[in-house]
Design an enzyme around this catalytic site. Structure first.
Site, PDB file in Angstrom:
ATOM      1  N   ARG A   1      44.829  38.282  60.317  1.00  0.00           N
ATOM      2  CA  ARG A   1      43.855  38.938  59.424  1.00  0.00           C
ATOM      3  C   ARG A   1      44.534  40.016  58.581  1.00  0.00           C
ATOM      4  O   ARG A   1      44.175  40.250  57.433  1.00  0.00           O
ATOM      5  CB  ARG A   1      42.697  39.526  60.239  1.00  0.00           C
ATOM      6  CG  ARG A   1      41.780  40.447  59.427  1.00  0.00           C
ATOM      7  CD  ARG A   1      40.405  40.649  60.066  1.00  0.00           C
ATOM      8  NE  ARG A   1      40.448  40.924  61.496  1.00  0.00           N
ATOM      9  CZ  ARG A   1      40.786  42.088  62.054  1.00  0.00           C
ATOM     10  NH1 ARG A   1      41.145  43.106  61.300  1.00  0.00           N
ATOM     11  NH2 ARG A   1      40.800  42.227  63.371  1.00  0.00           N
TER      12      ARG A   1
ATOM     13  N   TYR B   1      29.146  37.634  34.841  1.00  0.00           N
ATOM     14  CA  TYR B   1      28.891  36.618  35.862  1.00  0.00           C
ATOM     15  C   TYR B   1      27.683  37.041  36.705  1.00  0.00           C
ATOM     16  O   TYR B   1      27.661  38.136  37.260  1.00  0.00           O
ATOM     17  CB  TYR B   1      30.130  36.444  36.740  1.00  0.00           C
ATOM     18  CG  TYR B   1      29.908  35.482  37.886  1.00  0.00           C
ATOM     19  CD1 TYR B   1      29.595  34.149  37.642  1.00  0.00           C
ATOM     20  CD2 TYR B   1      29.979  35.906  39.199  1.00  0.00           C
ATOM     21  CE1 TYR B   1      29.375  33.270  38.684  1.00  0.00           C
ATOM     22  CE2 TYR B   1      29.764  35.028  40.253  1.00  0.00           C
ATOM     23  CZ  TYR B   1      29.462  33.713  39.986  1.00  0.00           C
ATOM     24  OH  TYR B   1      29.239  32.840  41.020  1.00  0.00           O
TER      25      TYR B   1
ATOM     26  N   ASP C   1      37.426  41.618  35.122  1.00  0.00           N
ATOM     27  CA  ASP C   1      37.370  40.269  35.690  1.00  0.00           C
ATOM     28  C   ASP C   1      38.053  39.355  34.682  1.00  0.00           C
ATOM     29  O   ASP C   1      37.526  39.096  33.600  1.00  0.00           O
ATOM     30  CB  ASP C   1      35.911  39.875  35.929  1.00  0.00           C
ATOM     31  CG  ASP C   1      35.777  38.515  36.621  1.00  0.00           C
ATOM     32  OD1 ASP C   1      36.674  37.667  36.439  1.00  0.00           O
ATOM     33  OD2 ASP C   1      34.769  38.298  37.318  1.00  0.00           O
TER      34      ASP C   1
ATOM     35  N   LYS D   1      38.748  29.202  40.209  1.00  0.00           N
ATOM     36  CA  LYS D   1      38.669  28.632  38.866  1.00  0.00           C
ATOM     37  C   LYS D   1      40.063  28.242  38.379  1.00  0.00           C
ATOM     38  O   LYS D   1      40.701  27.401  38.988  1.00  0.00           O
ATOM     39  CB  LYS D   1      37.967  29.628  37.939  1.00  0.00           C
ATOM     40  CG  LYS D   1      36.697  30.261  38.560  1.00  0.00           C
ATOM     41  CD  LYS D   1      35.564  29.289  38.789  1.00  0.00           C
ATOM     42  CE  LYS D   1      34.404  29.857  39.591  1.00  0.00           C
ATOM     43  NZ  LYS D   1      33.866  31.140  39.138  1.00  0.00           N
TER      44      LYS D   1
END
Ligand SMILES: *Cc1c(COP(=O)(O)O)cnc(C)c1O
Length: 393
Positions: free
Chosen positions: A64, A116, A190, A215
């Site tokens: 982690r 978004y 972004d 994406k």
């Protein structure tokens, strides 16, 4: 970030002279010292052995906290964006959430009117009750931003998205950074739609760059991921790293490996996405069944001049306003045979989407808007498909 032997990418931040295509092609690639493999193996181990004195010889402790594949991916994306460091997450939204969690209850974020929908929904519906506030502003107007920054209290972050999703608004990054930094406010961009191949916000002064690596970065519609790149490895970034490691919304080693592999073709993929989108946008701009084409590469787009100055090319995303209503727009999508009716973007296959349907009741997207993600098919085939679909409505 410690960088164990054999994991340094070619063109790491030490070598600023390499061009983006070179950094992308060589990102995270080096000979594995144990096997000679030219590709980094997938390290599935969740835990790493200690030396007799208790130390960790390669810096890795527990999956982690850090993993060799994640570390190589973070280094590669940081290099592509020209940042000091990066933190990878299990989705773009996990990255958005982690950024929000670096703020404190009572803090507010200046957000664009077009953005978004998941970002705004998360910041508002999940972080709102926790104490975070949002201040929407016309981000394409630097004067409106300066006014908001002067008059609205407790703004700690300006959230930028350019080109914006789904209206392809273009924001002048350098102008907004100047206004924000003048009053000590940090900026995040972004950069999912542009990618570092087309736009490098850190070079324009932006503090943090965020991606949905679902994406273009991964590019094949087969991985969910997110990343935040920081211009400086400073205290806010330490906080973000702490949230990544403690909250644990981290990507799997295999997902990191897939995204890193995809980065190697990012520059050539983006060139092809842009070339295809330009042709499709030109076709749509001259079609009588289309009211408006929202594509920053068209001279008629209100953000064209700024896009030209801050982007290397205009990207693979196009939105159109179909002449008529919602049912007409849905019918155009319904008649497409090659373009796939699906959400998301940035894959090799072209997608078409009635955006308002996906965004739901809080959507501010026009009902006649279709969003297109131009893939890597021959543009003539896409134009033929759109042509026959538009002829039927
Ligand atoms: C898809 C997307 C996101 C969200 O990323 P996920 O990987 O779906 O969580 C954030 N910003 C933009 C611009 C996007 O297109």
């Amino acid at each position: 970030m410690s960088s164990p032997e054999g994991l340094d990418s070619a063109g790491s931040s030490a070598d600023r002279s390499l061009r983006l295509e070179t950094i992308a092609a060589r990102s995270g690639r080096s000979i594995d010292p144990q096997t000679g493999a030219v590709t980094l193996p997938i390290h599935l181990a969740t835990t790493f052995g200690r030396e007799p004195d208790g130390s960790y010889p390669n810096g890795f402790v527990y999956g982690r906290l850090a993993n060799p594949n994640r570390q190589a991916l973070e280094r590669a994306i940081a290099d592509l964006e020209g940042g000091a460091d990066a933190a990878a997450f299990s989705s773009g939204m996990a990255a958005v959430t982690a950024v929000a969690q670096t703020l404190r209850p009572g803090d507010r974020i200046l957000v664009p009117e077009d953005c978004y929908h998941g970002t705004i929904a998360m910041l508002d519906q999940v972080m709102g009750p926790w104490g975070l506030g949002l201040v929407p502003v016309a981000m394409t107007d630097p004067r409106a931003v300066a006014t908001a920054l002067a008059n609205e209290p407790a703004i700690q972050l300006v959230w930028l998205e350019t080109p914006s999703n789904p209206r392809l608004d273009i924001t002048d990054l350098a102008a907004i950074v100047q206004a924000a930094h003048a009053v000590g406010v940090r900026c995040l961009c972004d950069n999912t739609w542009a990618t570092p191949i087309l736009q490098r916000p850190i070079a324009l002064g932006v503090d943090w760059v965020l991606h949905s690596s679902t994406k273009y970065l991964s590019g094949h519609s087969d991985v969910t991921g997110g990343v935040v790149v920081a211009a400086q490895a400073d205290e806010p970034f330490d906080r973000l790293r702490q949230i990544q490691q403690l909250a644990g919304a981290v990507p799997s080693p295999f997902d990191c490996w897939l995204i890193l592999r995809s980065l190697q073709t990012l520059a050539v993929r983006m060139a092809a996405h842009c070339a295809g989108a330009r042709q499709v946008a030109e076709f749509l701009a001259h079609h009588r069944a289309i009211d408006q084409v929202l594509y920053p590469g068209l001279a008629s787009h209100p953000g064209h001049t700024i896009a030209r100055s801050q982007m290397a090319d205009f990207g693979g995303m196009i939105s159109v306003l179909v002449q008529g209503d919602r049912s007409r727009a849905l019918a155009v999508a319904g008649h497409c045979q090659l373009l796939t009716r699906a959400t998301s973007l940035g894959g090799t296959e072209s997608l078409i989407e009635h955006r308002a349907s996906l965004e739901g009741p809080t959507s501010r997207t026009p009902d006649n808007l279709l969003r297109l993600s131009i893939g890597l098919e021959h543009p003539d085939d896409l134009i033929a498909d759109l042509s026959q679909a538009l002829a039927q409505v």
